[in-house]
Every structure is written in C-alpha cells, then in structure tokens.
Scaffold this motif. Sequence first.
Motif, mmCIF file in Angstrom:
data_model
loop_
_atom_site.group_PDB
_atom_site.id
_atom_site.type_symbol
_atom_site.label_atom_id
_atom_site.label_comp_id
_atom_site.label_asym_id
_atom_site.label_seq_id
_atom_site.Cartn_x
_atom_site.Cartn_y
_atom_site.Cartn_z
ATOM 1 N N PHE A 1 -4.437 10.454 -4.998
ATOM 2 C CA PHE A 1 -3.454 9.423 -5.330
ATOM 3 C C PHE A 1 -3.570 8.211 -4.405
ATOM 4 O O PHE A 1 -2.920 7.184 -4.632
ATOM 5 N N ASP A 2 -4.404 8.294 -3.384
ATOM 6 C CA ASP A 2 -4.632 7.141 -2.512
ATOM 7 C C ASP A 2 -5.763 7.481 -1.551
ATOM 8 O O ASP A 2 -6.144 8.649 -1.401
ATOM 9 N N SER A 3 -6.307 6.467 -0.897
ATOM 10 C CA SER A 3 -7.274 6.695 0.178
ATOM 11 C C SER A 3 -7.253 5.499 1.110
ATOM 12 O O SER A 3 -6.946 4.379 0.692
ATOM 13 N N VAL A 4 -7.527 5.751 2.376
ATOM 14 C CA VAL A 4 -7.584 4.673 3.366
ATOM 15 C C VAL A 4 -8.918 4.777 4.100
ATOM 16 O O VAL A 4 -9.542 5.838 4.121
ATOM 17 N N TYR A 5 -9.332 3.679 4.703
ATOM 18 C CA TYR A 5 -10.632 3.674 5.383
ATOM 19 C C TYR A 5 -10.453 3.794 6.883
ATOM 20 O O TYR A 5 -9.665 3.076 7.495
ATOM 21 N N ASP A 6 -11.175 4.738 7.472
ATOM 22 C CA ASP A 6 -11.198 4.921 8.921
ATOM 23 C C ASP A 6 -12.594 4.516 9.401
ATOM 24 O O ASP A 6 -13.595 5.068 8.929
ATOM 25 N N LYS B 1 0.857 -1.186 0.000
ATOM 26 C CA LYS B 1 0.000 0.000 0.000
ATOM 27 C C LYS B 1 0.894 1.238 0.000
ATOM 28 O O LYS B 1 1.842 1.323 0.781
ATOM 29 N N MET B 2 0.621 2.189 -0.901
ATOM 30 C CA MET B 2 1.456 3.383 -0.949
ATOM 31 C C MET B 2 1.233 4.265 0.282
ATOM 32 O O MET B 2 0.202 4.181 0.955
ATOM 33 N N HIS B 3 2.207 5.092 0.581
ATOM 34 C CA HIS B 3 2.136 5.984 1.740
ATOM 35 C C HIS B 3 2.710 7.345 1.353
ATOM 36 O O HIS B 3 3.490 7.453 0.415
ATOM 37 N N ALA B 4 2.339 8.361 2.092
ATOM 38 C CA ALA B 4 2.912 9.685 1.880
ATOM 39 C C ALA B 4 3.335 10.235 3.236
ATOM 40 O O ALA B 4 2.705 9.944 4.255
ATOM 41 N N ILE B 5 4.410 11.015 3.257
ATOM 42 C CA ILE B 5 4.868 11.602 4.521
ATOM 43 C C ILE B 5 5.561 12.936 4.233
ATOM 44 O O ILE B 5 6.186 13.102 3.181
ATOM 45 N N ARG B 6 5.383 13.868 5.163
ATOM 46 C CA ARG B 6 5.930 15.224 4.996
ATOM 47 C C ARG B 6 7.156 15.403 5.874
ATOM 48 O O ARG B 6 7.145 15.009 7.039
ATOM 49 N N MET B 7 8.207 16.000 5.294
ATOM 50 C CA MET B 7 9.441 16.253 6.046
ATOM 51 C C MET B 7 9.837 17.720 5.888
ATOM 52 O O MET B 7 9.472 18.351 4.880
ATOM 53 N N LEU C 1 -7.836 14.831 3.128
ATOM 54 C CA LEU C 1 -9.103 15.477 3.473
ATOM 55 C C LEU C 1 -10.056 14.421 4.007
ATOM 56 O O LEU C 1 -10.023 13.266 3.600
ATOM 57 N N VAL C 2 -10.893 14.848 4.960
ATOM 58 C CA VAL C 2 -11.943 13.997 5.518
ATOM 59 C C VAL C 2 -13.264 14.698 5.242
ATOM 60 O O VAL C 2 -13.400 15.890 5.519
ATOM 61 N N GLY C 3 -14.240 13.944 4.660
ATOM 62 C CA GLY C 3 -15.494 14.606 4.310
ATOM 63 C C GLY C 3 -16.689 13.681 4.282
ATOM 64 O O GLY C 3 -17.487 13.745 3.349
ATOM 65 N N ALA C 4 -16.812 12.796 5.265
ATOM 66 C CA ALA C 4 -17.956 11.871 5.364
ATOM 67 C C ALA C 4 -18.145 11.062 4.082
ATOM 68 O O ALA C 4 -19.265 10.813 3.645
ATOM 69 N N ILE C 5 -17.015 10.675 3.454
ATOM 70 C CA ILE C 5 -17.079 9.798 2.273
ATOM 71 C C ILE C 5 -17.113 8.362 2.797
ATOM 72 O O ILE C 5 -16.204 7.923 3.492
ATOM 73 N N LYS C 6 -18.190 7.638 2.495
ATOM 74 C CA LYS C 6 -18.453 6.384 3.209
ATOM 75 C C LYS C 6 -17.506 5.254 2.849
ATOM 76 O O LYS C 6 -17.137 4.450 3.694
ATOM 77 N N THR C 7 -17.126 5.128 1.571
ATOM 78 C CA THR C 7 -16.227 4.031 1.174
ATOM 79 C C THR C 7 -15.140 4.581 0.261
ATOM 80 O O THR C 7 -15.327 5.607 -0.408
ATOM 81 N N ILE C 8 -14.008 3.860 0.206
ATOM 82 C CA ILE C 8 -12.925 4.347 -0.653
ATOM 83 C C ILE C 8 -13.226 4.119 -2.126
ATOM 84 O O ILE C 8 -12.556 4.687 -2.986
ATOM 85 N N SER C 9 -14.253 3.303 -2.436
ATOM 86 C CA SER C 9 -14.619 3.149 -3.846
ATOM 87 C C SER C 9 -15.275 4.426 -4.380
ATOM 88 O O SER C 9 -15.351 4.637 -5.585
ATOM 89 N N GLU C 10 -15.756 5.308 -3.478
ATOM 90 C CA GLU C 10 -16.267 6.618 -3.906
ATOM 91 C C GLU C 10 -15.123 7.557 -4.253
ATOM 92 O O GLU C 10 -15.230 8.379 -5.146
ATOM 93 N N ALA C 11 -14.018 7.442 -3.478
ATOM 94 C CA ALA C 11 -12.849 8.299 -3.703
ATOM 95 C C ALA C 11 -11.811 7.497 -4.474
ATOM 96 O O ALA C 11 -10.906 6.911 -3.908
ATOM 97 N N ARG C 12 -11.962 7.444 -5.786
ATOM 98 C CA ARG C 12 -11.139 6.556 -6.600
ATOM 99 C C ARG C 12 -9.774 7.158 -6.899
ATOM 100 O O ARG C 12 -9.659 8.360 -7.159
ATOM 101 N N VAL C 13 -8.765 6.296 -6.895
ATOM 102 C CA VAL C 13 -7.405 6.742 -7.214
ATOM 103 C C VAL C 13 -7.370 7.305 -8.629
ATOM 104 O O VAL C 13 -7.882 6.695 -9.570
ATOM 105 N N GLY C 14 -6.784 8.501 -8.772
ATOM 106 C CA GLY C 14 -6.695 9.150 -10.078
ATOM 107 C C GLY C 14 -7.797 10.162 -10.345
ATOM 108 O O GLY C 14 -7.740 10.908 -11.323
ATOM 109 N N ASP C 15 -8.826 10.204 -9.466
ATOM 110 C CA ASP C 15 -9.942 11.143 -9.647
ATOM 111 C C ASP C 15 -9.508 12.557 -9.257
ATOM 112 O O ASP C 15 -8.481 12.760 -8.609
ATOM 113 N N THR C 16 -10.328 13.525 -9.647
ATOM 114 C CA THR C 16 -10.032 14.936 -9.356
ATOM 115 C C THR C 16 -11.044 15.487 -8.362
ATOM 116 O O THR C 16 -12.256 15.297 -8.528
#
Length: 601
Positions: A199-204, A58-64, A261-276
């Motif tokens: 570029f990615d999304s995870v489920y909380d 699974k890809m990850h991002a981190i700020r330095m 961003l967090v915005g009450a998006i219920k599943t990661i299939s709604e927030a698809r990788v590559g979408d705008t």
Amino acid sequence: MTDQRYIRNFSIIAHIDHGKSTLADRLLERTGTLSLNEMQDQVLDSMDLERERGITIKMHAIRMKYEAKDGNTYVFNLIDTPGHVDFSYEVSRSLAACEGALLVVDAVQGVEAQTVSNLYQAVAADLEVIPVINKIDLPSAQIPLVRGEIKELLGSTDDEILLASAKTGEGVDEILEAIVKRVPPPLGNPDDPLRALIFDSVYDPYRGAVVYVRVVDGELHPGQKIRLAATNAVHDVDEVGYLRLGRVPTDSLGAGEVGYLVGAIKTISEARVGDTVMDNTHLAKAPLKGYQEVKPMLFAGLYPVDPELYEGLRDALARLKLNDASLVYEPESSMALGFGFRCGFLGLLHMEIVQERLDREFDLDIITTVPNVRYRIVTTSDEAIWVDNPSKLPAPARIERIEEPYLHTQIVTPSEYIGPIMKLATERRGVYKTTEYLSPQTVDIRFDIPLSEVVFDFYDRLKSSTRGYASFDYEFADYRPSKLVKLDVLINGDPIDALSIIVHAEKAYAWGRSFCLKLKELIPRQLFEVVIQGAIGSRVIAREVVRPLRKDVTAKCYGGDITRKRKLLEKQREGKKRMKQVGSVEIPQEAFLAVLQMEPS
C-alpha cells in the motif's frame, strides 16, 4: 505473530482540514504509542510541506496497542491517507488494506465533496464506517445539521455517530472503544501461500525501497524469497517488522498484520502501490485484485533558468523519482528555452509540490511551461497518437479527430450558490448530470467537464463564486472527441513552442487575444518594436505591439538647421531596422505562467 481476533486495521478519511491528522495525534497519545517528548502536532506528517500546508501528501502507517474495557489488549494499525484528490489511488489502496474507517466530518463545515468521494471508496471496499463529528468545541459548531447530513449519507442512527474534539481530546476514548466493537478483525488464512498487499513504499538511501505491506494470507519472514506480481521481480527478504514512529524489526508478519519489508529492492518503482507480494517457492494461485498503474494526468516542461544547470536538474528529478513513483519525466528541447524535461504529474497540487521540492531541496531555479493534458489524436490513416506537448501535434491535414480527457466532477455546495456554479460549469464546457440534496441547505451537483478546463483556475473561480463554501472532487471518466485547435504564439514572426497551447475552437479567439494582451504587459520594452501574434496554423487571429524605447538623439542639437536633426533621426531609424533583424526578445518567467491566471475575455 498476533492473534487475528485482536487486530484492528483502520483508516481515517476526511476532507482537507477536517482534523484527520490531529485526531491521529490524539489516538497515538491515548494509546501511549509515543511519549510526551516524541509528540508534536501532525506527527504523521513528516514533510515540512505537509506541516506548512496542513495537508497529508504521503500516506503513513503506525501500530498502536490499546487495552480495551473488555480486558483484552488489541493491536491497532492506523493507515493514514492523503487528503487531496491528486492522490486518490493511494487512498483506494490504503482502504483496501483495512477493515474499517473513521469518517471525520467538521462540525462547522459539514459534509464536503471529498468526504462523499472517500466515503464511496470505503463503501466500495466493504469497510465498516464509523462516522465522527469533529471540532464540537468550536462556538460555531452545527452539530444537529451535520448529524442530519451524515444520516442522509450513511443511514446511521444518532447512537452510531460519535462526537469528538481532536484538539481537546474529548470523545477520543469512545472512538477507541468503537474501533474495538465495530471494526471486524481481519480475515485471511495463515496456512495459505503468502499474499501481501503493497500500500506504500519509501526510499532509504542505504537499504533501497522499504515496502509497506498488509499481509492477507500466509506469513512473511526474513530469508524468504518473494516475487512481486506486477513485475515478476524476485528478491530475498532481509528484514520484516512493524511501524511505530520508526521501523521496529520482528521475526515475522502473519495474516492480518501490517508492517514493512526490506529486500534490496533498488527503486520504489519496482515496488508499485497495489501490487501483490507472493512467496516465490509456494506461489499463490492469483494475486490480489485492484492493482492498476498510476497514469499521469497533467504534463509540463521543466527547464533550468541557467542552461548550465541541466545536469543538476536531471540528477534532482532522478532523486525525486526514487521517493515518488508517480513522477514521470523524459528529456525534451525547446527552441525558446533550450534543453529540459517533459514531466507528467497526477494533478496541479502534485506539480506544485514537485516544483517546491526542486527549489527547496536542490536549490534549482526552473521555468515551468504551460501545463497540458494528454490528447488522443486519430489520424486520417486511422492511427492513434498520444500527444502531451502541443508542439508534437500533427499537421491539421493529417488529423481525423482529437479526443480529450473528461472528468466526472462532484461539487458540494450550499444550495444558494447553485446558479453561479451552473454558470461556471457551462462556461467550462461542462455537461450537467445530476443534482442531489444532502440536506435542505446542502446540494451535491455532478458534471462531466474536460480536464483541460479544470487544470487552470477552475478551483479558484469556484471558491470565489461561492465565497469559499463549495468543495470540489473529481475522477477520470473517458476520452471524448472535441473540436480542438493548436494556438501558437509568435514573437516577431518566430513561433515560441513553449507558449503553444491546445484550446477549443470556439474559445481560440478569446484565448489568443487575452494571451497577446497579457504578454504585452509582461514583455519589457526593447530598443526595437516587438510584435506579438496569436495564430492558428497560418491564420493570425490576434496581434499586439510592444512599442520600442526611443533615445532622444537630437538632444545635443542646440538650434541650427533642421536638416541636421533629420539626418540624426534617419540614422537612428536605419539602426533600428538592423537591430530588429538580429535582436532577440527577453521573455520573463511570468509570461510562461500567464496562461494560468488568464481569463479569456
């Protein structure tokens, strides 16, 4: 918001096991992003499976934050990418979120297939590539040879190729300075309407999908109403922030920044990788380019060993789907195995990971059927049908032609193994394309090979025939007509739909014979005769018999007339005939996986 001039977005691309995750660890250490207490090996690999296998799934991002020698403080956004070909779409999207890439090459193994493949993706995305030779501390390091291979690939000069050891930390400071000087700052207009790349999304479980974005234009802030371009779904932004080891909330994200961003998006299939992500009140003229839906390449049936666990398997797949948008499944039933699910995977590794997670996280015992690819069937009435399960194949009289998926494959190998590779690819119906020498010792060979021939043991055979030196990469090419037939397996005259397979007509006899022999070894002896047959339509092409167990019914006869013994044997024979009519054959789990280890003879 950070001034765009002091932002550097970059990725690390490498072949599996070339030290990508270890180099990321050293960068985090040198920039003081994590304390010594927080540091551990493969810190960006959060799953147990990733640590055990030494791969990034699974890809990850981190700020330095990095204080450069020029006196300025820069914000580095490292977007770590998966290393396996099954996840190449995620790699392409993470590269689209960057302006630069560190190309890490092992000083011992040199340039390999995925190195070349990922490099081409980086060049296609117009990234600034910084080549790094890693593991220079090893006694077997071949620095001049590997440097020559990189120069051949990139046209770089000796000064542009950095030397490092991610394990000891040598050369890491030079890499950080090269990122500042050679990776360009992000472009993008902060005054334009919002456009951000997912570029990615995870489920909380408490907050829904947490979407990882790179803001290209405009600004993203809490309270904003956003629209997702692919689904046209509208959501309110509850929180934005940037990523360290956890999520750090902030007031806004500006052009060029990477965050979540967090915005009450219920599943990661709604927030698809590559979408705008766009501002719903001030819509941008057009979404960002490059979005495509991820399509599964491989299909297999998953069935619970205990039929009572069907509901448990359904719940487990639903929960996995929340975290893995590329997993596709639908209910199906089999005469042999009962109720289960037909699942679509990106590739063999993806299938293996899903099986492992079902076992570890949900404690489920499952039977996996023979993996199949998706075929395109053109009927005599000129209708196109997609078939991912051999049992759904139409009757031969209705089929005009069958088309199967082909792959563009790339094999990078020492030149001494060209012969065995050519032989293997030809056996697998490969169509030769080109040969290119990366160096006098290393060669890049391209073939077009049917996906169904790669699915089983191609990679293992490739490794064994080249003593482990060859590396392999592939991408989908197109669908091409082939002479394919459905091979059925019959046990005592009953077809076992879960063991059916679609094979090339020229290989059908070899497959049928090998499969019957393998099943003869695996099916335990019963009290009645078990007949195993391989058939194409009504024509039987292979047959094996599992001999019955025989109880010695004459053991209690001590002497006496021979007619007594004959009477007992005749009685036993009659009983076995009745048993054969009603008996059911127990088929072990290994039989369904036998095809994976099978070599047609």
